[in-house]
Design a protein around this motif. Structure first.
Motif: not given
Ligand SMILES: Cc1cc2nc3c(=O)[nH]c(=O)nc-3n(C[C@H](O)[C@H](O)[C@H](O)COP(=O)(O)OP(=O)(O)OC[C@H]3O[C@@H](n4cnc5c(N)ncnc54)[C@H](O)[C@@H]3O)c2cc1C
Ligand code: SF4
Lengths: 745, 337
Positions: A92-96, A315-319, A348-350
């Motif tokens: 799931s992409p980072f949402r600012p 990152s924890l949100h995207e592979d 960390v950031f993706t």
């Protein structure tokens, strides 16, 4: 009269003058009227939650227009998927500004919008958040036990998983006459293009925006903005003709785009957001990677076993994945092979693709292990590679569409003077310096994606070609103009290429060395459609000499269509336009590569890199004194811009092997050297004699142009060649990049 | 960066008066370090007093002594004929520092007062005793490749990053300052401080004191000198270890030698015992090597910088040997072939 094709000519960059005189405008330089300035505030903790912020207090400062945080941001698209983009990995992409949760150090937590940039920046220094901190993990080496398989997803199309295991590597290694093993460590790196990331959003009225963005994909950003903010795609225009480098960092929409558009829509004003240099360390990066290799060969140097494992950070949100371990079986046939690739998710950031992603990581391990194996077998490294030369790509069991790697070895070795190498480490000297020669192979897959192009022949007989593609400094404008001109046999002065604008026909993101292939092919298709139309018009003319002629029977030269076998039979393009009722002639075509046909072959560019190093015996200081890279990449459209591409790759190779590293502090979970004074990339004094050779390579399969695309291919082979040269000079194999000179003390 | 007032000063007295009349005020010379500190919000000032227009002649000779104007740029100084001819060691050291652009802005006075390059010092969100006394030192157990091995304390292991000052130390320069109380002369060895338990103080200059000039003794060691700088790239990087050697030979023995190290401590590092040891000895690798052992005898490494101990020893030997034949030196203080 025949005119020389422009393809193959060393034409100087068409926009060069604009760039060196400062006339070319970059995303942060469009000085539209009534502009507001945004400055981003970043999280100072690595993980936890924002409890409160003093925004109300800061807002009182005269000249501050608004402070956007997770508390007051507009409500936006609900689904994660709508924040996705063409380069989004599974997850799931980072949402600012989405929630008060902090997922990584440096996460944007607020946008301050003010009358001036300086005021916004000052206010940002006063904005403080109170956090509830949580424990975090950012250290790859300390978390290897968490390694797991990546989730599959769309991105897998361009980044295939490792090939299937073959035979039994353990048995084969036990039986091998020679074995070489290595543990390779690569740290985090940040792209650091010269141009800062910036977005200028022009508010055009209700729900409509024009956006000047630093990006590698105008349409990618257009779709992202449309989806996230619920705007009609036609009301979102993203413009980005000049890009001051990006190196992959612009493949995904970055957070300044989101913040600038959000502020513009909310405030109904024009808003620019420019990130500073240290903020370039707060989004994607090259992931740190740990690799292990074990290769074995028989007494004659024939490889019997290949084992290559890599563990990368995500990152924890995207592979995020890279193609790290797929290359060895592609280059070296072996009855036994096993490749593994796993990820460790951290706070960390993706990561995001960076200069030859995966390839320049994996090939370092592969080519240094091969060098070691050749050394043990006492076989010259080139000869060793020839003994194990792959005429077919055994990793997928297909022939190569073309492969002139052998010519790269021969011509590169000759130009470099490889025959003067003494294979014995520490045997060559110059004063108190040890001299070493090293070489390595490079390979990069030649990809092609669908794209659309439009061609317009104006009433003056000028050809205009359009594509939404950017030019990230590679020479795209020049090269596409050459391709287009040749389609109609026109001089360059009669052709314009319009690009870098999402209003133009579809092009995918620009990266991976697939732009010439992708957009160039679309232009060729549009050009062919145009020639067909012109021939048809010619045939409709009374007493036409062209009646019954096929496209193959005619040539287009310098503004005329002529019969191939009787060049005196000609009609000028201007006359054809008159015959068309004086109206411009247009074609618009979508080129979808024929994957079924393409998949019958492996398609890749190859290179051979040769390096001479001097190592100060007492002090360890390393200098790459000479290097030659020989490249086989099919047809070279423009030898001048192509050479610059490869030279650039060679400089980045020196950077990769000897200079570049992001320093992480895992006590704080953050990057410490966030500026160009301390993030070391090569300086002039680090660069000595560099030379490039393009070998002849004919390829009728890869695409219409027979051109494989260049860029990454200059950077995959040379870093291991540097490491191998250091071994030849000192007898030491340093498998951790960058190689610090003190390791040689 | 906050808003501040900006005053131009016309003379030394004027500058000292202006700074004394304002709280939270600083002198600004080239600004190459100060502006960064302001931009990183490590320093907030209410006013700046610009000292650039005080500048006189950059280098003057007086009774055999030579005075470097504090307000002259590093570049003017390095390329001045008097410096090139009489104090080539100083010229070499200056030119090994920073980049051409920075040296064109940076001044001699500012060079003495540049702050450390410890990464934590520049990151206001990490503990740092130098920036915020009592907050702790992040570097001792953090990233310390570029930090000190000599003269450290449990409170700070930062280095003083100047190249120029390493040569000034070897040349026994004197720093001339003017404050509201009048003029003072500070020997170079007493100018910079060890961290002890006050790492926030880099040097012994008092608040509101202005450096006006740097005095060089007549002896310039122009026959046998060398500056060597070892760093992570060939230019535009701070020294991991640097060495300035100034030597006087007589009948193939060392009459006098000065060896100063940079990049290893919070001040240019000299060890009298080692210099005395070499006096009247033959200038051989063996003797230089013994001296190097003496200089580094108290060195203590941290997780990422222990290599500096061995590197410094080798650098001392090489640099002393290069001093025997100064023409062997390569530009940019690179090790000679
Ligand atoms: C990227 C980078 C790389 C660098 N690399 C090197 C290097 O390799 N080697 C090296 O030696 N240096 C290096 N430097 C440091 C550079 O030499 C110093 O920043 C410079 O010498 C400072 O001089 P300035 O005139 O610009 O000082 P400023 O920035 O103007 O001032 C610095 C400090 O000194 C005070 N000050 C200035 N003049 C006086 C005076 N006359 N009396 C009292 N106080 C004064 C100011 O108030 C301020 O506190 C580098 C700097 C940068 C930015
Ligand atoms: S070494 Fe000194 S400057 Fe660096 S963090 Fe510690 S106290 Fe601060």
């Amino acid at each position: 009269m025949s005119i020389k094709p422009l393809i193959g000519q060393p034409i100087s960059r068409l926009e060069g003058h604009l760039k060196v005189t400062g006339a070319a405008k970059y995303a942060g330089e469009y000085n539209v009227s009534d502009l507001l300035y945004g400055y981003v505030v970043n999280s100072t903790i690595t993980k936890g939650k924002i409890i409160s912020m003093n925004s109300d207090e800061i807002k009182k400062i005269p000249g501050i227009i608004e402070i956007f945080t997770h508390e007051n941001r507009p409500s936006l698209a609900w689904f994660d998927m709508q924040y996705s983009d063409m380069d989004a990995p599974p997850g799931s992409p980072f949402r600012p500004l989405h929630k008060p949760e902090i997922k990584y150090n440096g996460q944007p937590i607020a946008l301050i919008v003010a009358e001036t940039f300086e005021l916004a920046r000052y206010a940002a220094s006063l904005l403080k958040a109170v956090y509830k901190e949580e424990k975090f993990s950012t250290h790859l080496q300390a978390n290897l036990s968490k390694a797991r398989k990546p989730q599959p997803g769309l991105a897998t199309m361009l980044k295939p998983p490792p090939p299937k295991e073959k035979g039994n590597v353990d048995l084969a290694i036990n039986a091998a006459a020679f074995t070489a093993k290595g543990d390779f460590t690569h740290g985090t790196e940040h792209h650091n293009p010269l141009e800062l990331f910036a977005t200028t959003t022009v508010y055009e009225g209700k729900g409509k925006v024009t956006i000047y963005d630093k990006t590698q994909g105008t349409i990618n950003c257009q779709l992202y903005v449309g989806n996230v903010f619920g705007l009609h795609f036609k009301d979102v225009r993203v413009i980005s003709p000049y890009v001051g480098g990006a190196f992959g960092a612009g493949l995904r929409p970055q957070y300044q785009l989101f913040l600038s558009v959000m502020a513009a829509l909310e405030l109904k004003r024009n808003v620019r957001v420019t990130l500073d240099r240290s903020q370039m360390f707060t989004f994607g990066h090259r992931p740190p990677t740990i690799q292990k290799t074990t290769f074995g060969s028989d007494v004659n140097g024939k490889i019997t076993s290949l084992y290559h494992e890599a563990i990368g950070e995500t990152s924890l949100h995207e592979d995020y994945t890279e193609t790290v371990v797929n290359w060895a079986p592609m280059l070296y046939p072996s009855p036994n092979s096993k490749m593994e690739y796993n990820l460790v998710p951290l706070d960390v950031f993706t990561p995001i693709d960076m200069r030859a992603p995966g390839g320049c990581t994996g090939l370092h391990a592969i080519e240094s292990t091969i060098d070691d194996l050749a050394h043990q077998a006492k076989i010259d490294p080139i000869k060793f590679r020839l003994i194990n030369y792959a005429d077919r790509d055994e990793s997928v069991n297909r022939p190569y569409s073309s492969k002139e790697l052998r010519a790269c070895f021969i011509q590169g070795a000759e130009k470099f003077g490889w025959e003067n190498r003494n294979p014995e480490p520490r045997s060559m000297r110059r004063g108190n310096k040890l001299v070493g020669y090293g070489m390595a192979t490079g390979v990069w897959e030649s990809m092609i994606l669908p794209a659309r192009a439009e061609a317009i022949l104006t009433t003056e007989g000028r050809l205009i070609v359009k594509s939404a593609v950017t030019d990230i400094g590679t020479g795209t404008l020049t090269v596409m103009s050459q391709i287009a001109a040749d389609e109609l046999g026109l001089p360059l002065s009669m052709v314009s290429f319009e690009y870098g604008d999402s209003k133009m026909p579809f092009a995918p993101i620009q990266g991976g060395s697939f732009t010439v292939s992708t957009v160039g092919s679309a232009i060729k298709v549009a050009g062919e459609a145009m020639r067909k139309k012109l021939l048809k018009i010619a045939q409709r003319l009374p007493n036409s000499a062209f009646k019954g002629a096929e496209l193959d029977n005619v040539v287009f030269q310098n503004g005329f269509i002529r019969l191939r076998l009787n060049l005196s039979k000609e009609i000028s393009i201007k006359d054809l336009i008159l015959a068309n009722g004086g109206k411009p002639i247009k074609t618009k075509n979508f080129n979808v590569p024929n994957l079924l046909k393409l998949k019958k072959h492996s398609r890749a560019a190859h290179s051979a890199a040769f390096v001479e190093v001097e190592v100060d015996e007492e002090l360890g200081i390393i200098n790459v004194t000479r290097a030659v890279t020989a490249v086989a990449a099919g047809k070279i459209i423009n030898p001048k811009t192509a050479r610059s591409q490869i030279l650039g790759g060679m400089v980045w190779s020196i950077s990769k092997a000897l200079r570049e590293e992001t320093i992480s502090d895992h006590q704080f979970g953050k990057y410490m050297n966030q500026n160009l004074g301390e993030y070391h990339i090569p300086v002039h004094a680090d660069i000595h004699d560099l030379d490039v050779i393009f070998v002849e390579e004919k390829d009728e399969i890869v695409n219409e142009l027979g051109s494989k695309g260049i860029g990454e291919i200059g950077l995959v082979g040379m870093p291991p060649a540097i490491a191998n040269a250091i071994f030849n000079a000192t007898g030491k194999r340093i498998n951790e990049f960058p190689i610090h000179f003190d390791k040689l003390l | 960066m906050n808003d501040f007032d900006f005053y131009k000063s016309e003379s030394i007295a004027d500058a000292v008066e202006k700074i004394s009349n304002h709280t939270d005020s600083r002198f600004i010379a080239g600004g190459t370090n100060l502006i960064d500190l302001l931009k990183y919000n490590l320093l907030r000032v209410s006013s700046l007093v610009d000292v650039n227009s005080i500048k006189n002649q950059s280098v003057t000779e007086k009774d055999g002594l030579v005075l470097l104007n504090a307000f002259a740029t590093n570049a003017e100084t390095a390329y001045h004929p008097i410096i090139e001819q009489r104090y080539p060691l100083l010229s070499k050291a200056i030119l090994a520092g920073a980049s051409a652009q920075i040296r064109n802005m940076a001044t001699n006075g500012g060079n003495l007062l540049q702050r450390t390059r410890c990464y934590y010092f520049y990151d206001a969100n990490t503990p740092c005793n130098k920036r915020e006394p009592g907050s702790g030192c992040s570097a001792i157990n953090g990233y310390n490749r570029n930090l000190a091995i000599l003269g450290t304390s449990e409170h700070c292991i930062a280095i003083f990053p100047s190249d120029m000052c390493v040569a000034l130390s070897a040349l026994n320069a004197t720093v001339c300052v003017t404050g509201s109380e009048g003029e003072r002369r500070i020997p170079f060895s007493a100018f910079h401080r060890l961290p002890d338990d006050t790492p926030e103080l880099d040097n012994n200059l008092l608040p509101n004191e202005l450096i006006t000039s740097i005095e060089l003794p007549a002896k310039g060691f122009e026959k046998n000198y060398s500056y060597l700088k070892l760093r992570d790239r060939n230019s535009y990087a701070f020294a991991l270890v640097s060495v300035a050697t100034a030597m006087e030979l007589e009948n193939d023995t060392i009459k006098e030698i000065r060896i100063a190290l940079g990049g290893v401590a919070s001040k240019p590092w000299r060890v009298q015992e080692a210099e005395d040891f070499l006096q009247e000895k033959a200038p051989t690798r063996e003797n230089f090597s013994l001296a190097a052992e003496i200089i580094l005898q108290d060195a203590k490494g941290f997780e990422f910088n222990t290599f500096k101990i061995e590197l410094a020893k080798r650098a001392i030997i090489r640099n002393c040997l290069m001093a025997l034949n100064p023409s062997s030196q390569l530009p940019g203080a690179q090790p000679s072939a």
